[in-house]
Scaffold this active site. Structure first.
Site, PDB file in Angstrom:
ATOM      1  N   HIS A  13       0.821  -1.220   0.000  1.00 33.49           N
ATOM      2  CA  HIS A  13       0.000   0.000   0.000  1.00 33.49           C
ATOM      3  C   HIS A  13       0.859   1.276   0.000  1.00 33.49           C
ATOM      4  O   HIS A  13       0.810   2.062  -0.934  1.00 33.49           O
ATOM      5  CB  HIS A  13      -0.900   0.018   1.242  1.00 33.49           C
ATOM      6  CG  HIS A  13      -1.770  -1.183   1.417  1.00 33.49           C
ATOM      7  ND1 HIS A  13      -2.881  -1.439   0.636  1.00 33.49           N
ATOM      8  CD2 HIS A  13      -1.699  -2.218   2.298  1.00 33.49           C
ATOM      9  CE1 HIS A  13      -3.458  -2.561   1.030  1.00 33.49           C
ATOM     10  NE2 HIS A  13      -2.772  -3.062   2.037  1.00 33.49           N
TER      11      HIS A  13
HETATM   12  O1  RIB Z   1      -4.989  -0.117   4.643  1.00 30.83           O
HETATM   13  C1  RIB Z   1      -3.600  -0.057   4.457  1.00 30.83           C
HETATM   14  C2  RIB Z   1      -2.993   1.018   5.288  1.00 30.83           C
HETATM   15  O2  RIB Z   1      -3.239   0.760   6.665  1.00 30.83           O
HETATM   16  C3  RIB Z   1      -1.459   1.072   5.153  1.00 30.83           C
HETATM   17  O3  RIB Z   1      -1.029   2.398   5.327  1.00 30.83           O
HETATM   18  C4  RIB Z   1      -0.976   0.217   6.290  1.00 30.83           C
HETATM   19  O4  RIB Z   1       0.306   0.604   6.773  1.00 30.83           O
HETATM   20  C5  RIB Z   1      -2.008   0.523   7.334  1.00 30.83           C
HETATM   21  O5  RIB Z   1      -1.609   1.722   7.982  1.00 30.83           O
END
Ligand code: RIB
Ligand code: CA
Length: 311
Positions: free
Chosen positions: A242
């Site tokens: 992500h």
């Molecule tokens: O949903 C993914 C996000 O939530 C990313 O930033 C991961 O690190 C968590 O913080």
């Protein structure tokens, strides 16, 4: 042209890989500060974790400022299931030589944005938006003065990853996200619709593990941890990376496709709190301030990641 960057994060396994990317690109990114927030794990751990990653990357020249311990209104809700108790999965930990600097993250964001010219400072946000929302409330003039904000958060087509309808960063502090997205600041939003296209499958992890640098070895360890969890908990084909998508966009925006949109955050429904209502049907698309990422060149993102980790 070198981008002046404030990187606000909640390391966090994927935040850590994104930090390695940012630390490896000094010729493209002047990191003014790393700011940390409570999120994946508690605020004291996200601050410590940022200092650990900074030391592995050899970038103790970059200051770290800790920020909000709790969301604006909701109680703190961590994501330890996906990041391990430490927040850095199974990565061997150590007490970092250099700790965090004095000064709350929200005040540091205000100070840095006001000290630089209009549009000069780019902000990457890969955790709950609490620090940025506090900064916007402390000094509303930063809204106009800020350059681009690139946020990892939200979901449209993909549905949620922490509830059926909400992605973690927005769900953890929906009020802060609403403050940011309704402010009028220009935002690129990397939601699950695009980050789920960029997954660290075994071959991609093996390619990183074959790179003989401390950042690559640590990243391979981190991605192997999150992929094993993804397989066990979600049954997925490899953990989505992500937060690296945020830094990849800042360094190589051509790897992504964006659509102008209107984005509103559900803040009150017990069932759908944290949902991002992303509307593409706009009266005047040219006036849009929020841009939703719809497609990523996943091979391109991993090629960039590998190149940075090899430095
Ligand atoms: O949903 C993914 C996000 O939530 C990313 O930033 C991961 O690190 C968590 O913080
Ligand atoms: Ca994160």
């Amino acid at each position: 042209m070198v981008t002046k960057l404030i990187f606000d994060c909640d390391p966090g396994v994927d935040d850590a890989v994104a930090l390695f990317m940012a630390f490896a690109a000094p010729q493209d990114l002047e990191i003014l500060a790393i700011t940390t927030v409570g999120g994946n794990v508690a605020a004291d751990l996200t601050a410590r974790n940022a200092a650990i990653i900074r030391q592995i990357a050899g970038r103790e020249d970059v200051p770290i400022h800790a920020g909000a311990k709790v969301p604006l209104i909701r109680p703190p809700l961590d994501a330890g299931d996906f990041h391990g108790e430490s927040g850095l999965g199974a990565l061997p930990l150590f007490a970092p030589t250099k700790g965090v600097e004095e000064g709350h993250a929200a005040n540091v964001i205000v100070d840095l944005v006001m000290r630089h010219g209009p549009g000069e400072v780019t902000l990457a946000v890969t955790g709950p938006c609490t620090n940025l929302a506090l900064a916007m409330r402390l000094e509303p003039d930063i809204i106009e003065r800020l350059g681009l904000i690139v946020v990892m958060g939200g979901a449209r087509r993909e549905g949620g990853n922490v509830t059926a309808s909400a992605e973690y960063n927005i769900w953890a502090d929906p009020h802060a996200a609403e403050v940011v997205f309704s402010s009028g600041a220009r935002c690129v939003v990397m939601g699950l619709d695009v980050t789920h296209q960029v997954r660290s499958d075994p071959a991609r992890i093996a390619a990183i593990a074959a790179i003989d640098t401390p950042a690559a070895q640590a990243s391979a360890n981190l991605l192997a941890f999150s992929s094993a969890l993804e397989r066990d908990i979600v049954g997925g084909a490899g953990a989505p990376i992500h937060d690296p998508c945020v830094i990849a966009y800042i360094l190589a925006p051509e790897l992504f496709t964006l659509r102008p949109c209107q984005l509103k955050v559900e803040t009150s429904s017990r069932l759908t709190v944290g949902h991002t209502a992303v509307e593409f049907g706009l009266q005047d698309p040219a006036a849009a301030r929020i841009f939703w990422a719809t497609h990523a060149d996943a091979d391109g993102v991993f090629a960039l990641l590998n190149e940075l980790l090899a430095r």
